[in-house]
Design an enzyme around this catalytic site. Structure first.
Site, PDB file in Angstrom:
ATOM      1  N   ASN A   9       0.868  -1.172   0.000  1.00 13.70           N
ATOM      2  CA  ASN A   9       0.000   0.000   0.000  1.00 13.70           C
ATOM      3  C   ASN A   9       0.907   1.225   0.000  1.00 13.70           C
ATOM      4  OD1 ASN A   9      -1.768   2.055   0.492  1.00 13.70           O
ATOM      5  ND2 ASN A   9      -2.433   1.326   2.513  1.00 13.70           N
ATOM      6  N   TRP A  10       0.965   1.893  -1.142  1.00  8.70           N
ATOM      7  CA  TRP A  10       1.888   3.027  -1.267  1.00  8.70           C
ATOM      8  C   TRP A  10       1.323   4.303  -0.655  1.00  8.70           C
ATOM      9  CZ3 TRP A  10       4.370   2.596  -6.901  1.00  8.70           C
ATOM     10  CH2 TRP A  10       5.041   1.378  -6.981  1.00  8.70           C
ATOM     11  N   GLU A  97      -6.948   4.302   7.805  1.00 14.31           N
ATOM     12  CA  GLU A  97      -6.740   5.738   7.580  1.00 14.31           C
ATOM     13  C   GLU A  97      -7.969   6.367   6.946  1.00 14.31           C
ATOM     14  OE1 GLU A  97      -3.013   5.240   5.568  1.00 14.31           O
ATOM     15  OE2 GLU A  97      -2.128   4.599   7.466  1.00 14.31           O
ATOM     16  N   GLY A 173       2.647   2.037  10.881  1.00 13.37           N
ATOM     17  CA  GLY A 173       3.585   3.150  10.789  1.00 13.37           C
ATOM     18  C   GLY A 173       4.265   3.501  12.097  1.00 13.37           C
ATOM     19  N   GLY A 234       2.967  -1.179   4.270  1.00  8.25           N
ATOM     20  CA  GLY A 234       3.005   0.248   3.969  1.00  8.25           C
ATOM     21  C   GLY A 234       4.439   0.686   3.708  1.00  8.25           C
ATOM     22  N   GLY A 235       5.053   1.278   4.730  1.00 13.20           N
ATOM     23  CA  GLY A 235       6.381   1.885   4.591  1.00 13.20           C
ATOM     24  C   GLY A 235       7.421   1.027   3.874  1.00 13.20           C
TER      25      GLY A 235
HETATM   26  P1  13P Z   1       3.122   0.177   7.697  1.00 15.54           P
HETATM   27  O1  13P Z   1       3.647  -1.086   7.051  1.00 15.54           O
HETATM   28  O2  13P Z   1       3.841   1.409   7.244  1.00 15.54           O
HETATM   29  O3  13P Z   1       3.005   0.043   9.172  1.00 15.54           O
HETATM   30  O4  13P Z   1       1.612   0.368   7.140  1.00 15.54           O
HETATM   31  C1  13P Z   1       0.729  -0.678   7.193  1.00 15.54           C
HETATM   32  C2  13P Z   1      -0.463  -0.314   6.412  1.00 15.54           C
HETATM   33  O5  13P Z   1      -1.243   0.531   6.800  1.00 15.54           O
HETATM   34  C3  13P Z   1      -0.679  -1.004   5.134  1.00 15.54           C
HETATM   35  O6  13P Z   1      -1.959  -0.759   4.644  1.00 15.54           O
END
Ligand code: 13P
Length: 252
Positions: A9-10, A97, A173, A234-235
């Protein structure tokens, strides 16, 4: 046997040029990889260009949201058909989010899931508790509410097309990953909820990803758990080498 699925997920990162570069880098890192399903989800504006980059490779494309109406005067929104027309096959729905900042509810998640299915897109549906809910002992209640509310009214056939993602909000995150035992416990619980809503067959066949600070170092341990069928990253999906390392470690 459920095939693992790792999605990146960018979020709101990468311009078109940067997204094209990242997708190209990932394609190179993975070569002819066949060990699991791999999906990247750039922003809407990057989908068409990234689609060209990954065409014919093991990397599939997804969007991060869609609107449920087919078309009309809905300034700023994107329909399922529009997402599909970019070459995307998947769409993330109900990310925390979106629940937190954009008023997403189980009802709107449900409408988006139906619109995605109608347009031949495969939904990745996110559920998960926040820190206060976890600390208040409400994790199972919240997860059950998200699963039953979001998936209400779907048929078993429709459930075959859905991937769930358990993302504890407190692990997103933050660098604070759920332990593999904490994640496994909730994944097993989600399967129990699915068995109650649908049947054992649906519960056993549905793929459930874990999301929240997944990194190359913890991917193997998390995805070694019986009920964890992949990751929503995510990250660490924003760099080709770290995302490729997660993918390779996940299927070791
Ligand atoms: P992180 O991997 O940055 O914690 O984000 C997870 C996320 O929300 C993927 O949708």
């Amino acid at each position: 046997m459920r095939r693992k699925i790792i999605a990146g997920n960018w979020k709101m990162y990468k311009t078109v040029a940067e997204a094209v570069e990242l997708a190209g880098g990932l394609k190179k890192e993975l070569g002819g990889f066949e060990g699991c399903d791999v999906v990247i989800c750039p922003t809407f504006v990057c989908l068409t260009e990234v689609s060209k980059v990954v065409a014919g490779s093991c990397v599939k494309l997804g969007a991060q949201n869609l609107y449920w109406e087919a078309e009309g005067a809905f300034t700023g929104e994107i329909s399922g058909a529009m997402v599909k027309s970019t070459g995307a096959q998947y769409v993330i729905i109900g990310h925390s989010e979106r629940r937190q900042y954009f008023g997403e509810t189980n009802e709107t998640v449900s409408k988006r899931i139906k619109a995605a299915l109608k347009n031949g897109l495969l939904p990745i549906v996110c559920v998960g508790e926040n820190l206060a809910e976890r600390e208040g002992g409400k994790t199972f209640d919240v997860v059950k509410d998200h699963v039953t509310g979001s998936l209400a009214g779907l048929t078993k056939e429709e459930m075959n097309k859905i991937v769930l993602a358990y993302e504890p909000v407190w692990a997103i995150g933050t660098g604070k990953t759920a332990t593999s035992a904490q994640a496994q416990e909730v994944h097993a619980y989600i399967r129990k909820v699915l068995a109650g809503m649908f049947d054992q067959e649906v519960a056993s066949a549905t793929r459930i990803q874990y999301g929240g600070s997944v990194k190359p170092e913890n991917a193997a341990e998390l995805m070694g758990q019986a009920d964890i069928d992949g990751a929503l990253v995510g990250g660490a999906s924003l760099k080709a080498d770290s995302f490729a390392a997660i993918i390779k470690n996940a299927v070791k």
